[in-house]
Motif scaffolding. Structure first.
Motif, PDB file in Angstrom:
ATOM      1  N   VAL A 164      15.971  -3.850  10.332  1.00  0.00           N
ATOM      2  CA  VAL A 164      14.870  -3.743  11.320  1.00  0.00           C
ATOM      3  C   VAL A 164      15.002  -5.320  12.207  1.00  0.00           C
ATOM      4  CG1 VAL A 164      13.150  -3.098  12.546  1.00  0.00           C
ATOM      5  CG2 VAL A 164      13.917  -1.997  10.471  1.00  0.00           C
ATOM      6  N   PHE A 165      14.709  -6.527  10.875  1.00  0.00           N
ATOM      7  CA  PHE A 165      14.754  -7.509  11.926  1.00  0.00           C
ATOM      8  C   PHE A 165      15.201  -8.217  10.899  1.00  0.00           C
ATOM      9  CE2 PHE A 165      10.854  -8.037   9.943  1.00  0.00           C
ATOM     10  CZ  PHE A 165       9.960  -7.167   9.379  1.00  0.00           C
ATOM     11  N   SER A 166      15.185  -9.841  11.118  1.00  0.00           N
ATOM     12  CA  SER A 166      15.186 -10.773   9.755  1.00  0.00           C
ATOM     13  C   SER A 166      14.708 -12.444  11.026  1.00  0.00           C
ATOM     14  CB  SER A 166      16.248 -11.421   9.840  1.00  0.00           C
ATOM     15  OG  SER A 166      17.231 -11.464  10.451  1.00  0.00           O
ATOM     16  N   GLY A 167      14.500 -13.378  10.085  1.00  0.00           N
ATOM     17  CA  GLY A 167      13.819 -14.191  10.429  1.00  0.00           C
ATOM     18  C   GLY A 167      12.241 -14.553   9.594  1.00  0.00           C
ATOM     19  N   SER A 168      11.383 -15.563  10.216  1.00  0.00           N
ATOM     20  CA  SER A 168      10.219 -15.652   9.389  1.00  0.00           C
ATOM     21  C   SER A 168       8.794 -15.615  10.409  1.00  0.00           C
ATOM     22  CB  SER A 168      10.103 -16.831   9.100  1.00  0.00           C
ATOM     23  OG  SER A 168      10.537 -18.036   9.497  1.00  0.00           O
ATOM     24  N   ILE A 169       7.278 -14.805  10.262  1.00  0.00           N
ATOM     25  CA  ILE A 169       6.958 -15.156  11.202  1.00  0.00           C
ATOM     26  C   ILE A 169       5.595 -16.200  10.093  1.00  0.00           C
ATOM     27  CG2 ILE A 169       6.805 -12.543   9.816  1.00  0.00           C
ATOM     28  CD1 ILE A 169       3.979 -12.622   8.795  1.00  0.00           C
ATOM     29  N   GLY A 170       5.018 -16.547  11.831  1.00  0.00           N
ATOM     30  CA  GLY A 170       4.488 -17.673  12.246  1.00  0.00           C
ATOM     31  C   GLY A 170       3.036 -17.900  11.493  1.00  0.00           C
ATOM     32  N   GLY A 171       2.569 -16.625  10.727  1.00  0.00           N
ATOM     33  CA  GLY A 171       0.906 -16.379  10.219  1.00  0.00           C
ATOM     34  C   GLY A 171       1.128 -16.696   8.415  1.00  0.00           C
ATOM     35  N   THR A 172       0.168 -15.961   8.384  1.00  0.00           N
ATOM     36  CA  THR A 172      -0.159 -16.209   6.534  1.00  0.00           C
ATOM     37  C   THR A 172      -0.215 -14.700   6.253  1.00  0.00           C
ATOM     38  OG1 THR A 172      -2.499 -16.650   6.754  1.00  0.00           O
ATOM     39  CG2 THR A 172      -0.370 -18.205   6.616  1.00  0.00           C
ATOM     40  N   GLY A 173      -0.522 -14.125   4.434  1.00  0.00           N
ATOM     41  CA  GLY A 173      -1.016 -13.181   4.537  1.00  0.00           C
ATOM     42  C   GLY A 173       0.046 -11.394   4.588  1.00  0.00           C
ATOM     43  N   GLU A 174      -1.413 -10.874   4.466  1.00  0.00           N
ATOM     44  CA  GLU A 174      -0.275  -9.224   4.871  1.00  0.00           C
ATOM     45  C   GLU A 174       0.092  -9.019   6.136  1.00  0.00           C
ATOM     46  OE1 GLU A 174      -2.753  -6.120   3.037  1.00  0.00           O
ATOM     47  OE2 GLU A 174      -2.650  -5.273   5.261  1.00  0.00           O
ATOM     48  N   ILE A 175       1.628  -8.539   6.219  1.00  0.00           N
ATOM     49  CA  ILE A 175       1.374  -7.737   7.531  1.00  0.00           C
ATOM     50  C   ILE A 175       1.686  -6.208   7.555  1.00  0.00           C
ATOM     51  CG2 ILE A 175       2.962  -9.887   8.130  1.00  0.00           C
ATOM     52  CD1 ILE A 175       5.711  -8.353   7.328  1.00  0.00           C
ATOM     53  N   LEU A 176       1.579  -5.619   8.543  1.00  0.00           N
ATOM     54  CA  LEU A 176       1.840  -4.094   8.607  1.00  0.00           C
ATOM     55  C   LEU A 176       3.102  -4.345   9.741  1.00  0.00           C
ATOM     56  CD1 LEU A 176      -1.302  -3.071  10.414  1.00  0.00           C
ATOM     57  CD2 LEU A 176      -0.610  -3.372   7.772  1.00  0.00           C
ATOM     58  N   ILE A 177       4.137  -3.583   8.733  1.00  0.00           N
ATOM     59  CA  ILE A 177       5.630  -2.795   9.841  1.00  0.00           C
ATOM     60  C   ILE A 177       5.009  -1.785  10.789  1.00  0.00           C
ATOM     61  CG2 ILE A 177       7.343  -2.350   9.999  1.00  0.00           C
ATOM     62  CD1 ILE A 177       7.829  -4.459   7.335  1.00  0.00           C
ATOM     63  N   LEU A 178       5.585  -1.207  11.686  1.00  0.00           N
ATOM     64  CA  LEU A 178       5.042   0.165  12.583  1.00  0.00           C
ATOM     65  C   LEU A 178       6.429   0.257  13.499  1.00  0.00           C
ATOM     66  CD1 LEU A 178       1.275  -1.326  13.747  1.00  0.00           C
ATOM     67  CD2 LEU A 178       1.849   0.857  12.061  1.00  0.00           C
ATOM     68  N   GLY A 189      -6.173 -13.796   9.769  1.00  0.00           N
ATOM     69  CA  GLY A 189      -6.192 -14.691   9.273  1.00  0.00           C
ATOM     70  C   GLY A 189      -5.764 -16.098  11.018  1.00  0.00           C
ATOM     71  N   LEU A 190      -4.051 -16.731   9.524  1.00  0.00           N
ATOM     72  CA  LEU A 190      -4.170 -17.534  11.165  1.00  0.00           C
ATOM     73  C   LEU A 190      -2.803 -17.524  11.708  1.00  0.00           C
ATOM     74  CD1 LEU A 190      -3.914 -20.541   8.964  1.00  0.00           C
ATOM     75  CD2 LEU A 190      -5.748 -20.361  11.118  1.00  0.00           C
ATOM     76  N   VAL A 191      -2.713 -17.260  12.540  1.00  0.00           N
ATOM     77  CA  VAL A 191      -1.197 -16.515  13.410  1.00  0.00           C
ATOM     78  C   VAL A 191      -0.930 -17.329  14.160  1.00  0.00           C
ATOM     79  CG1 VAL A 191      -0.923 -15.099  15.287  1.00  0.00           C
ATOM     80  CG2 VAL A 191      -2.686 -13.854  13.719  1.00  0.00           C
ATOM     81  N   ASN A 192       0.408 -17.624  14.395  1.00  0.00           N
ATOM     82  CA  ASN A 192       1.070 -19.269  15.531  1.00  0.00           C
ATOM     83  C   ASN A 192       1.735 -18.298  16.063  1.00  0.00           C
ATOM     84  OD1 ASN A 192       3.051 -20.824  15.218  1.00  0.00           O
ATOM     85  ND2 ASN A 192       1.388 -22.410  14.989  1.00  0.00           N
ATOM     86  N   VAL A 193       1.678 -18.542  16.735  1.00  0.00           N
ATOM     87  CA  VAL A 193       2.671 -17.873  18.656  1.00  0.00           C
ATOM     88  C   VAL A 193       3.000 -19.573  18.520  1.00  0.00           C
ATOM     89  CG1 VAL A 193       3.031 -16.859  20.530  1.00  0.00           C
ATOM     90  CG2 VAL A 193       2.125 -15.798  18.369  1.00  0.00           C
ATOM     91  N   PRO A 194       4.245 -19.924  18.435  1.00  0.00           N
ATOM     92  CA  PRO A 194       4.953 -21.022  19.487  1.00  0.00           C
ATOM     93  C   PRO A 194       4.668 -20.913  21.462  1.00  0.00           C
ATOM     94  CG  PRO A 194       6.687 -21.155  17.792  1.00  0.00           C
ATOM     95  CD  PRO A 194       5.280 -19.564  17.845  1.00  0.00           C
ATOM     96  N   SER A 207      -1.272 -22.873  19.385  1.00  0.00           N
ATOM     97  CA  SER A 207      -0.657 -21.900  19.386  1.00  0.00           C
ATOM     98  C   SER A 207      -0.564 -21.716  17.834  1.00  0.00           C
ATOM     99  CB  SER A 207       0.707 -22.996  18.705  1.00  0.00           C
ATOM    100  OG  SER A 207       0.651 -23.708  17.839  1.00  0.00           O
ATOM    101  N   THR A 208      -2.004 -21.434  17.822  1.00  0.00           N
ATOM    102  CA  THR A 208      -2.784 -21.463  16.018  1.00  0.00           C
ATOM    103  C   THR A 208      -3.863 -20.593  17.114  1.00  0.00           C
ATOM    104  OG1 THR A 208      -2.097 -22.431  15.102  1.00  0.00           O
ATOM    105  CG2 THR A 208      -3.132 -21.408  14.241  1.00  0.00           C
ATOM    106  N   LEU A 209      -4.165 -18.704  16.278  1.00  0.00           N
ATOM    107  CA  LEU A 209      -5.505 -18.226  16.616  1.00  0.00           C
ATOM    108  C   LEU A 209      -5.728 -17.715  14.969  1.00  0.00           C
ATOM    109  CD1 LEU A 209      -7.400 -17.031  18.437  1.00  0.00           C
ATOM    110  CD2 LEU A 209      -6.317 -15.186  17.754  1.00  0.00           C
ATOM    111  N   LEU A 210      -7.393 -18.352  14.875  1.00  0.00           N
ATOM    112  CA  LEU A 210      -8.100 -17.396  13.574  1.00  0.00           C
ATOM    113  C   LEU A 210      -8.384 -16.059  13.904  1.00  0.00           C
ATOM    114  CD1 LEU A 210      -8.711 -17.563  10.636  1.00  0.00           C
ATOM    115  CD2 LEU A 210     -10.715 -19.198  11.748  1.00  0.00           C
ATOM    116  N   LEU A 211      -7.405 -15.292  13.729  1.00  0.00           N
ATOM    117  CA  LEU A 211      -7.586 -14.172  13.878  1.00  0.00           C
ATOM    118  C   LEU A 211      -8.861 -13.189  12.273  1.00  0.00           C
ATOM    119  CD1 LEU A 211      -7.074 -11.492  15.476  1.00  0.00           C
ATOM    120  CD2 LEU A 211      -4.763 -10.752  13.598  1.00  0.00           C
ATOM    121  N   ARG A 212     -10.028 -12.951  13.918  1.00  0.00           N
ATOM    122  CA  ARG A 212     -11.042 -12.105  12.815  1.00  0.00           C
ATOM    123  C   ARG A 212     -11.962 -11.587  13.490  1.00  0.00           C
ATOM    124  NH1 ARG A 212      -9.178 -13.516   8.234  1.00  0.00           N
ATOM    125  NH2 ARG A 212      -9.468 -15.700   6.839  1.00  0.00           N
TER     126      ARG A 212
END
Length: 151
Positions: A27-41, A94-99, A139-144
């Motif tokens: 479906v995709f390849s690369g790396s995400i800018g955050g940490t921890g758990e992800i969902l794929i929907l 968690g920490l979400v990074n979007v340049p 470019s970084t949000l502490l998502l809580r």
């Protein structure tokens, strides 16, 4: 070495990653800018990177502050863009990074129209106030996320 993910159509798929760990699948390849758990929907509409996402019956939509069905359906922030027929990677907290996000450090962010982030939420009657978290830098949000409030 990349983590390989076998994405199954009976979503959601949950994966735990280390910070900036590369991922690859059909479906995709690369790396995400955050940490921890992800969902794929799978998606129900086109979604762009950095958008707040609602998980409605296992399908991702841009979070809609006018839709009562989205009030308790926040899945997190899209870490990839996706068009119809694709899956989106969503980080729930968690920490979400979007340049290039251009956040104001220290500001509290909420969901705005079409799932965009805003530090000036729409407080009109009937809207959903969904607080996401605090900007750490541009470019970084502490998502809580807080519980949503219907105004």
């Amino acid at each position: 070495m990349a983590t390989t993910i076998d994405v199954k159509p009976e979503a959601p798929n949950v994966v735990n990653l280390e910070p900036n760990e590369p991922i690859a699948n059909s479906v995709f390849s690369g790396s995400i800018g955050g940490t921890g758990e992800i969902l794929i929907l799978p998606i129900g509409e086109n979604i762009i990177l950095g958008t707040a996402v609602a998980n409605v019956n296992g399908v991702a939509y841009k979070y809609n502050i006018n839709n009562p069905a989205h009030a308790y359906a926040l899945a997190g922030i899209a870490q990839t863009s996706a068009v119809m027929g694709q899956f989106v990677v969503v980080q729930p907290d968690g920490l979400v990074n979007v340049p290039g996000w251009n956040l104001t450090p220290g500001a509290v962010y909420h969901v705005g129209s079409n799932g965009a982030l805003t530090s000036s939420p729409d407080l009109s009657t009937g809207r959903i106030l969904q607080t996401l978290g605090k900007a750490i830098n541009s470019s970084t949000l502490l998502l809580r996320p807080d519980d949503p409030v219907t105004l």
